[in-house]
Design an enzyme around this catalytic site. Structure first.
Site, PDB file in Angstrom:
ATOM      1  N   GLY A  12      91.716  75.799  22.680  1.00 14.44           N
ATOM      2  CA  GLY A  12      91.981  76.923  22.531  1.00 14.44           C
ATOM      3  C   GLY A  12      93.293  77.321  21.843  1.00 14.44           C
ATOM      4  N   LEU A  91      80.679  77.587  23.151  1.00 13.46           N
ATOM      5  CA  LEU A  91      79.971  76.221  22.910  1.00 13.46           C
ATOM      6  C   LEU A  91      79.238  76.526  23.644  1.00 13.46           C
ATOM      7  CD1 LEU A  91      81.861  73.278  21.533  1.00 13.46           C
ATOM      8  CD2 LEU A  91      81.146  76.016  20.133  1.00 13.46           C
ATOM      9  N   ASN A 108      83.566  85.473  16.656  1.00 17.47           N
ATOM     10  CA  ASN A 108      82.899  84.777  15.981  1.00 17.47           C
ATOM     11  C   ASN A 108      83.572  84.048  15.596  1.00 17.47           C
ATOM     12  OD1 ASN A 108      82.474  82.241  17.742  1.00 17.47           O
ATOM     13  ND2 ASN A 108      80.208  82.157  16.107  1.00 17.47           N
ATOM     14  N   HIS A 110      83.930  80.778  13.163  1.00 14.60           N
ATOM     15  CA  HIS A 110      82.609  79.206  12.903  1.00 14.60           C
ATOM     16  C   HIS A 110      83.081  79.062  11.349  1.00 14.60           C
ATOM     17  CE1 HIS A 110      79.240  77.192  12.814  1.00 14.60           C
ATOM     18  NE2 HIS A 110      79.130  77.359  10.893  1.00 14.60           N
ATOM     19  N   ASP A 151      75.117  82.543  14.376  1.00 14.67           N
ATOM     20  CA  ASP A 151      75.723  82.297  13.066  1.00 14.67           C
ATOM     21  C   ASP A 151      74.800  83.399  11.761  1.00 14.67           C
ATOM     22  OD1 ASP A 151      77.066  81.026  14.522  1.00 14.67           O
ATOM     23  OD2 ASP A 151      76.506  78.863  13.263  1.00 14.67           O
ATOM     24  N   GLU A 181      91.287  79.584   9.881  1.00  9.35           N
ATOM     25  CA  GLU A 181      90.826  79.664  11.093  1.00  9.35           C
ATOM     26  C   GLU A 181      91.417  80.752  11.996  1.00  9.35           C
ATOM     27  OE1 GLU A 181      88.760  77.958  14.119  1.00  9.35           O
ATOM     28  OE2 GLU A 181      87.616  76.319  12.637  1.00  9.35           O
TER      29      GLU A 181
HETATM   30  C1  GAR Z   1      86.608  75.346  16.244  1.00 10.53           C
HETATM   31  O1  GAR Z   1      87.006  75.217  15.472  1.00 10.53           O
HETATM   32  C2  GAR Z   1      85.345  76.719  15.922  1.00 10.53           C
HETATM   33  O2  GAR Z   1      85.912  77.252  14.783  1.00 10.53           O
HETATM   34  C3  GAR Z   1      83.968  76.165  16.764  1.00 10.53           C
HETATM   35  O3  GAR Z   1      85.365  75.665  17.234  1.00 10.53           O
HETATM   36  C4  GAR Z   1      86.570  75.366  17.328  1.00 10.53           C
HETATM   37  C5  GAR Z   1      87.431  75.330  18.777  1.00 10.53           C
HETATM   38  O4  GAR Z   1      88.497  75.102  18.895  1.00 10.53           O
HETATM   39  N1  GAR Z   1      83.781  76.882  17.020  1.00 10.53           N
HETATM   40  C6  GAR Z   1      82.051  76.344  16.695  1.00 10.53           C
HETATM   41  O5  GAR Z   1      81.575  75.354  16.143  1.00 10.53           O
HETATM   42  C7  GAR Z   1      81.091  77.663  16.688  1.00 10.53           C
HETATM   43  N2  GAR Z   1      79.916  77.238  16.328  1.00 10.53           N
HETATM   44  P1  GAR Z   1      90.049  75.630  19.051  1.00 10.53           P
HETATM   45  O6  GAR Z   1      89.045  75.402  21.153  1.00 10.53           O
HETATM   46  O7  GAR Z   1      90.721  74.682  19.482  1.00 10.53           O
HETATM   47  O8  GAR Z   1      89.898  77.252  18.758  1.00 10.53           O
END
Ligand code: GAR
Length: 215
Positions: A12, A91, A108, A110, A151, A181
Site C-alpha cells: 500500500g 492484483l 490502475n 502499472h 492493461d 508511481e
Molecule cells: C506497485 O508497483 C504497482 O504498480 C503494482 O503493484 C505494486 C503495489 O505496491 N501493480 C501491478 O503490478 C498491477 N499490474 P504498493 O502496494 O506498495 O502500492
C-alpha cells in the site's frame, strides 16, 4: 467532495501517497471513502485504519465460487458510491460487471511503460524481473483507465525511469515507485477530479487548467 474507493492487495505505498497528498492539500476536495483489499494480511489495510479510513476485506477464500467473490467485491465498491475507483496494486482481474458499473471511472497504476511489459503475468516484482531480463535501458510507470482487456485501457499519464548498471528487480522496483508511481497516480487523480481528463476512444486528452467543461 470527489470520493475515491482504493483497492489494494499488498503493502500500500501507492495508497499512502494518495493519503499524504490529500493531507497536504495537493488533492484538495478529494477524499477516500473506503479501502478494499482481497488480502486480509495486506499492510495497506493498516495504513487505511491509521488514517481513519474505512477498511474492508473481500477475500476470495470466503466464497465458494469466483462469481460469488466478484459479486461481493462489486457490491462492496458500489456501496461506497465512489466517483472514481483506484486500483493501487490490486492484483485481482477486474470482473466485467465492475467495468460496466464504472465506465472510465476505474484507474490502475502499472509499473512499466504500457504497452511494454504488461498483460497476463506482468504484475509486481515480475515486471521488473522481465524488464531487466530483456535489457531495456528505460522503463517507468503508467496510469490508465481500466477496460475489459488487460492493461489495455486509455493511458492517462506515463513517466520514464532509467535503468542503472547493477540494478536488481527490488532496486528497480523502488526507483520506479519513487520516481514515477508515487507521482503520477496522485496527479492522475487530481486531473480527473478537476474534470481535466477527456477520453476519446482509446486516447485521453489532458485539458489545460481552466478549460474544463468548455465546449
Ligand atoms: C506497485 O508497483 C504497482 O504498480 C503494482 O503493484 C505494486 C503495489 O505496491 N501493480 C501491478 O503490478 C498491477 N499490474 P504498493 O502496494 O506498495 O502500492
Amino acid at each position: 467532495m470527489f470520493h475515491l474507493v482504493v483497492c489494494v492487495s499488498g503493502g500500500g505505498t501507492n495508497l499512502q501517497h494518495i493519503i499524504d497528498r490529500i493531507a497536504d492539500g495537493t488533492l484538495a476536495g478529494v477524499s477516500i471513502s473506503r479501502v478494499i483489499s482481497n488480502n486480509p494480511g495486506a499492510f495497506a489495510l493498516e495504513r487505511a485504519k491509521k488514517a481513519g479510513i474505512e477498511a474492508a476485506c473481500v477475500s476470495p477464500r470466503e466464497f465458494e465460487t469466483r462469481d460469488a467473490f466478484y459479486m461481493a467485491l462489486v457490491d462492496c465498491v458500489k456501496e461506497a458510491a465512489p466517483d472514481l475507483v483506484v486500483l493501487a496494486g490490486f492484483l485481482v482481474a477486474i470482473p466485467p460487471e465492475m467495468i460496466r458499473a464504472f465506465p472510465n471511472r476505474i484507474i490502475n497504476i502499472h509499473p512499466s511503460l504500457i504497452p511494454s511489459f504488461c498483460g497476463k503475468g506482468y504484475y509486481g516484482i515480475h515486471v521488473h524481473e522481465r524488464v531487466l531480463g530483456r535489457g531495456v535501458k528505460v522503463t517507468g510507470a503508467t496510469v490508465h483507465f481500466v477496460d475489459e482487456g488487460m492493461d489495455s485501457g486509455p493511458i492517462i499519464l506515463q513517466k520514464a525511469v532509467e535503468i542503472q548498471e547493477g540494478d536488481t528487480p527490488e532496486v528497480l522496483q523502488r526507483r520506479v515507485m519513487e520516481q514515477a508511481e508515487w507521482k503520477i497516480l496522485p496527479e492522475a487523480i487530481r486531473l480527473i477530479a478537476a474534470g481535466r481528463v477527456r477520453v476519446e476512444g482509446n486516447v485521453t486528452h489532458i485539458l489545460p487548467d481552466g478549460t474544463q467543461g468548455m465546449a
